[in-house]
Design a protein around this motif. Sequence first.
Motif, PDB file in Angstrom:
ATOM      1  N   TRP A  82       0.937  -1.150  -0.172  1.00  0.00           N
ATOM      2  CA  TRP A  82      -0.015  -0.284   0.090  1.00  0.00           C
ATOM      3  C   TRP A  82       0.809   1.326  -0.174  1.00  0.00           C
ATOM      4  O   TRP A  82       0.526   2.192  -0.711  1.00  0.00           O
ATOM      5  N   LEU A  83       2.065   1.095   0.849  1.00  0.00           N
ATOM      6  CA  LEU A  83       2.540   2.532   0.996  1.00  0.00           C
ATOM      7  C   LEU A  83       3.913   2.647  -0.114  1.00  0.00           C
ATOM      8  O   LEU A  83       4.198   3.622  -0.498  1.00  0.00           O
ATOM      9  N   ALA A  84       4.177   1.462  -0.432  1.00  0.00           N
ATOM     10  CA  ALA A  84       5.356   1.603  -1.500  1.00  0.00           C
ATOM     11  C   ALA A  84       4.985   0.877  -2.754  1.00  0.00           C
ATOM     12  O   ALA A  84       3.795   0.843  -3.154  1.00  0.00           O
ATOM     13  N   THR A  85       6.063   0.455  -3.945  1.00  0.00           N
ATOM     14  CA  THR A  85       5.698   0.037  -5.027  1.00  0.00           C
ATOM     15  C   THR A  85       5.591  -1.369  -5.009  1.00  0.00           C
ATOM     16  O   THR A  85       5.955  -1.965  -4.134  1.00  0.00           O
ATOM     17  N   PRO A  86       4.707  -2.119  -5.925  1.00  0.00           N
ATOM     18  CA  PRO A  86       4.860  -3.646  -5.727  1.00  0.00           C
ATOM     19  C   PRO A  86       6.305  -4.100  -6.052  1.00  0.00           C
ATOM     20  O   PRO A  86       6.515  -5.089  -5.271  1.00  0.00           O
ATOM     21  N   ARG A  87       7.132  -3.488  -6.738  1.00  0.00           N
ATOM     22  CA  ARG A  87       8.443  -3.995  -6.972  1.00  0.00           C
ATOM     23  C   ARG A  87       9.309  -4.069  -5.614  1.00  0.00           C
ATOM     24  O   ARG A  87       9.794  -4.949  -5.353  1.00  0.00           O
ATOM     25  N   ILE A  88       9.051  -2.845  -4.944  1.00  0.00           N
ATOM     26  CA  ILE A  88       9.622  -2.582  -3.629  1.00  0.00           C
ATOM     27  C   ILE A  88       9.116  -3.698  -2.655  1.00  0.00           C
ATOM     28  O   ILE A  88       9.918  -4.331  -1.918  1.00  0.00           O
ATOM     29  N   ALA A  89       7.787  -3.859  -2.573  1.00  0.00           N
ATOM     30  CA  ALA A  89       7.252  -4.765  -1.657  1.00  0.00           C
ATOM     31  C   ALA A  89       7.686  -6.300  -1.840  1.00  0.00           C
ATOM     32  O   ALA A  89       8.180  -6.895  -0.991  1.00  0.00           O
ATOM     33  N   ILE A  90       8.173  -6.824  -3.046  1.00  0.00           N
ATOM     34  CA  ILE A  90       8.318  -7.955  -3.525  1.00  0.00           C
ATOM     35  C   ILE A  90       9.688  -7.929  -3.159  1.00  0.00           C
ATOM     36  O   ILE A  90      10.157  -9.186  -2.286  1.00  0.00           O
ATOM     37  N   ALA A  91      10.806  -7.093  -3.559  1.00  0.00           N
ATOM     38  CA  ALA A  91      12.227  -7.054  -3.183  1.00  0.00           C
ATOM     39  C   ALA A  91      12.350  -7.301  -1.663  1.00  0.00           C
ATOM     40  O   ALA A  91      13.090  -7.809  -1.052  1.00  0.00           O
ATOM     41  N   SER A  92      11.702  -6.076  -1.072  1.00  0.00           N
ATOM     42  CA  SER A  92      11.650  -6.008   0.400  1.00  0.00           C
ATOM     43  C   SER A  92      11.272  -7.398   1.292  1.00  0.00           C
ATOM     44  O   SER A  92      12.085  -7.872   2.083  1.00  0.00           O
ATOM     45  N   GLY A  93       9.988  -7.925   0.961  1.00  0.00           N
ATOM     46  CA  GLY A  93       9.666  -9.286   1.545  1.00  0.00           C
ATOM     47  C   GLY A  93      10.582 -10.358   1.221  1.00  0.00           C
ATOM     48  O   GLY A  93      10.800 -10.940   2.392  1.00  0.00           O
ATOM     49  N   SER A  94      10.957 -10.432   0.260  1.00  0.00           N
ATOM     50  CA  SER A  94      12.183 -11.580  -0.109  1.00  0.00           C
ATOM     51  C   SER A  94      13.188 -11.403   0.617  1.00  0.00           C
ATOM     52  O   SER A  94      13.832 -12.460   1.284  1.00  0.00           O
ATOM     53  N   ALA A  95      13.878 -10.402   0.391  1.00  0.00           N
ATOM     54  CA  ALA A  95      15.244 -10.093   1.176  1.00  0.00           C
ATOM     55  C   ALA A  95      15.037 -10.118   2.715  1.00  0.00           C
ATOM     56  O   ALA A  95      15.999 -10.794   3.478  1.00  0.00           O
ATOM     57  N   PHE A  96      13.883  -9.736   3.352  1.00  0.00           N
ATOM     58  CA  PHE A  96      13.632  -9.515   4.714  1.00  0.00           C
ATOM     59  C   PHE A  96      13.588 -11.050   5.338  1.00  0.00           C
ATOM     60  O   PHE A  96      14.003 -11.358   6.260  1.00  0.00           O
ATOM     61  N   LEU A  97      12.713 -11.830   4.705  1.00  0.00           N
ATOM     62  CA  LEU A  97      12.494 -13.129   5.035  1.00  0.00           C
ATOM     63  C   LEU A  97      13.705 -14.036   5.183  1.00  0.00           C
ATOM     64  O   LEU A  97      14.099 -14.511   5.916  1.00  0.00           O
ATOM     65  N   VAL A  98      14.526 -13.998   3.956  1.00  0.00           N
ATOM     66  CA  VAL A  98      15.645 -14.955   3.821  1.00  0.00           C
ATOM     67  C   VAL A  98      16.573 -14.116   5.043  1.00  0.00           C
ATOM     68  O   VAL A  98      17.288 -15.324   5.640  1.00  0.00           O
ATOM     69  N   ALA A  99      16.755 -12.974   4.904  1.00  0.00           N
ATOM     70  CA  ALA A  99      18.069 -12.572   5.635  1.00  0.00           C
ATOM     71  C   ALA A  99      17.534 -12.827   7.074  1.00  0.00           C
ATOM     72  O   ALA A  99      18.554 -13.172   8.089  1.00  0.00           O
ATOM     73  N   GLN A 100      16.376 -12.540   7.592  1.00  0.00           N
ATOM     74  CA  GLN A 100      15.967 -12.628   9.095  1.00  0.00           C
ATOM     75  C   GLN A 100      16.104 -13.674   9.554  1.00  0.00           C
ATOM     76  O   GLN A 100      16.564 -14.330  10.589  1.00  0.00           O
ATOM     77  N   LEU A 101      15.601 -14.884   8.834  1.00  0.00           N
ATOM     78  CA  LEU A 101      15.308 -16.365   9.197  1.00  0.00           C
ATOM     79  C   LEU A 101      16.967 -16.684   9.196  1.00  0.00           C
ATOM     80  O   LEU A 101      17.277 -17.532  10.134  1.00  0.00           O
ATOM     81  N   LEU A 102      17.841 -16.371   8.359  1.00  0.00           N
ATOM     82  CA  LEU A 102      19.336 -16.613   8.444  1.00  0.00           C
ATOM     83  C   LEU A 102      19.777 -16.063   9.596  1.00  0.00           C
ATOM     84  O   LEU A 102      20.672 -16.996  10.363  1.00  0.00           O
TER      85      LEU A 102
END
Length: 207
Positions: A82-102
């Motif tokens: 809602w607040l950012a663009t779809p591409r930012i949301a996809i990139a942020s979500g993917s990076a966040f999930l992998v990095a934080q679980l690692l």
Amino acid sequence: MQTQNVSVWPFVAAMSAIVVASNILVQFPFPHFGLQDLLTWGAFTYPVAFLVTDLTNRRFGPTAARKVVLVGFAIAIVLSVWLATPRIAIASGSAFLVAQLLDVAVFDRLRRNAWWQAPLISTVIGSLVDTALFFSLAFAAQFAVLDTGFGLEDGSLGFPVPFLWTQVPLWLSLALGDLVVKIGIGVAMLGPYGALLSVLRPAPAVR
């Protein structure tokens, strides 16, 4: 269990706020000291997410830390769409999930070493992975299919800028600047982490 679940919610709220703020701020270059081609404002807020994850992991263990990551991810990704663009949301979500679980896995493996090793090493590794995934998905031309209308400030997906005596796409220089700041702030976060050691002692089940 109920008391533990209630106690985890402040960590979930903090994680969500940090990720949403970072998703927005990463779209704005840092304009001071001539660093606009190397740095975004998001680099200053996102590393705090690793502090939240590590404190949760220390207090409640890796299972609770993963729950905080997953719940924070779900809330943040919805708000980011809602607040950012779809591409930012996809990139942020993917990076966040992998990095934080690692980060959770590395921290848990090192939790019985010297107090600073688990948060420092997990944050550095997590930051490297997060930066590589986020900036490649968010800005690299080969991933433009994620959102063909999105780019940097001028609507482009990057353009050559002088850096390290060569020409590199703008997103690469931004990624390098972002990584340096993330690691620097990650090191600085050892201060509040160390200060909270006596307050957030590990629960008996995770000692």
